[in-house]
Design an enzyme around this catalytic site. Sequence first.
Site, PDB file in Angstrom:
ATOM      1  N   GLY A  48      -2.901   7.969  -3.602  1.00 23.45           N
ATOM      2  CA  GLY A  48      -2.463   8.895  -2.560  1.00 23.45           C
ATOM      3  C   GLY A  48      -2.616   8.302  -1.181  1.00 23.45           C
ATOM      4  N   GLY A  59      -0.294   6.804   0.327  1.00 25.41           N
ATOM      5  CA  GLY A  59       0.999   6.879   1.024  1.00 25.41           C
ATOM      6  C   GLY A  59       1.870   5.666   0.813  1.00 25.41           C
ATOM      7  CB  SER A  60       2.485   3.472  -2.116  1.00 26.60           C
ATOM      8  OG  SER A  60       2.703   4.515  -3.029  1.00 26.60           O
ATOM      9  CB  SER A  61       6.603   6.925  -0.950  1.00 25.33           C
ATOM     10  OG  SER A  61       6.178   7.116  -2.251  1.00 25.33           O
ATOM     11  CB  ALA A  79       3.117   2.127   3.337  1.00 22.67           C
ATOM     12  CG  ASP A  93       2.979  10.336   4.785  1.00 20.77           C
ATOM     13  OD1 ASP A  93       3.678  10.785   5.722  1.00 20.77           O
ATOM     14  OD2 ASP A  93       3.191  10.627   3.604  1.00 20.77           O
TER      15      ASP A  93
END
Length: 330
Positions: free
Chosen positions: A115, A117-119, A121, A162
């Site tokens: 969680g 925030g890879s999307s 980033a 994010d």
Amino acid sequence: MKQSNNVITVSAPGKLMLFGEHAVLFGRPCIVTAVGQRMKATVQLLAEPVFQLNAPDVQITNYQKSMSELGKSDIPKGAKFVEFALYNFLERKLVSFAYNGVRITTKSQFSSQFGFGSSSASTVCVIKALSELTKIKLSQRQIFDLSYKTVLDVQGKGSGFDVAAAVYGGTIYFVTGGKVIKPLDIKNLPLIVGYSGIKADTVNIVNQVAEKAKKYSKQIENIYTSIQTIVENARKSLLKKDWSTLGELMNLNEGLLATLGVEGNKLADMIYAARDTGAYGAKLSGAGMGDCMIALAPPSKVRAVKEAITKAGGQVIDVKTNVEGVRVES
Ligand code: MEV
């Protein structure tokens, strides 16, 4: 990698919400910090009119389609953010695109399960990389706006905190949709982070809170307003490095999140274990029910708190906070 004018690698940090989750979706502020675990994207402009993506962290290998199909047909989940980022960048028509296609490879230093925030980033990485490659100098604000639009296009919901962490880095006071993005001048933030082992489904949890708000609208509005007051106090305590007050504010914020129904048993066990062993305070970070919890503790208690989180079934993750935002790597 050797730098050439049609390929670039950029990286952007993940994030941890410190205060204000959920309320931030309803016009309130939150505080978020960027974390040392980064997402990297290598973006290459191609002569052929194809979009190619490799994102092994989200099970995407050799995904390929014609550029004219961008944003259309069935897009695998792991490819959506990157594909829409590219689509939105090209849609702006700021550039006469001298190349016909784009190859993108993303690589994360952290599990997409945390969680962090890879999307968001990876979205920010793609927009930044394209702006550098096409020599369109986008400001941080423009990168934020385009990336946030992309996130909304894909998942329909989200405050954008994010995205702000990935673009600006540091520790940020943020209001819904980027109405305010204020970097906070702090040097360090000694957080303890525990991962619950449960993947939080943010959109689903946000919808559950919305359901509750239909029946208890006044009460829930009051909770958001109380969270807002906590965020304002936390901002001051953070700047003063008043860790013990900040810990108490975490506990207050957690109580309100529990009232919203998003605490989750596993996170609660980890949070109370941290408090019982001498943390100033502890709370969940993000949507709740899963992902991570955070704690602040005096140096003499850090070890005991970490052990207690582990004993409660959590995994302590070594996390650097307040790190640099999106940057060119090579
Ligand atoms: C999720 O990490 C935090 C929420 O406030 C959603 C958002 O701000 O986008 C629940």
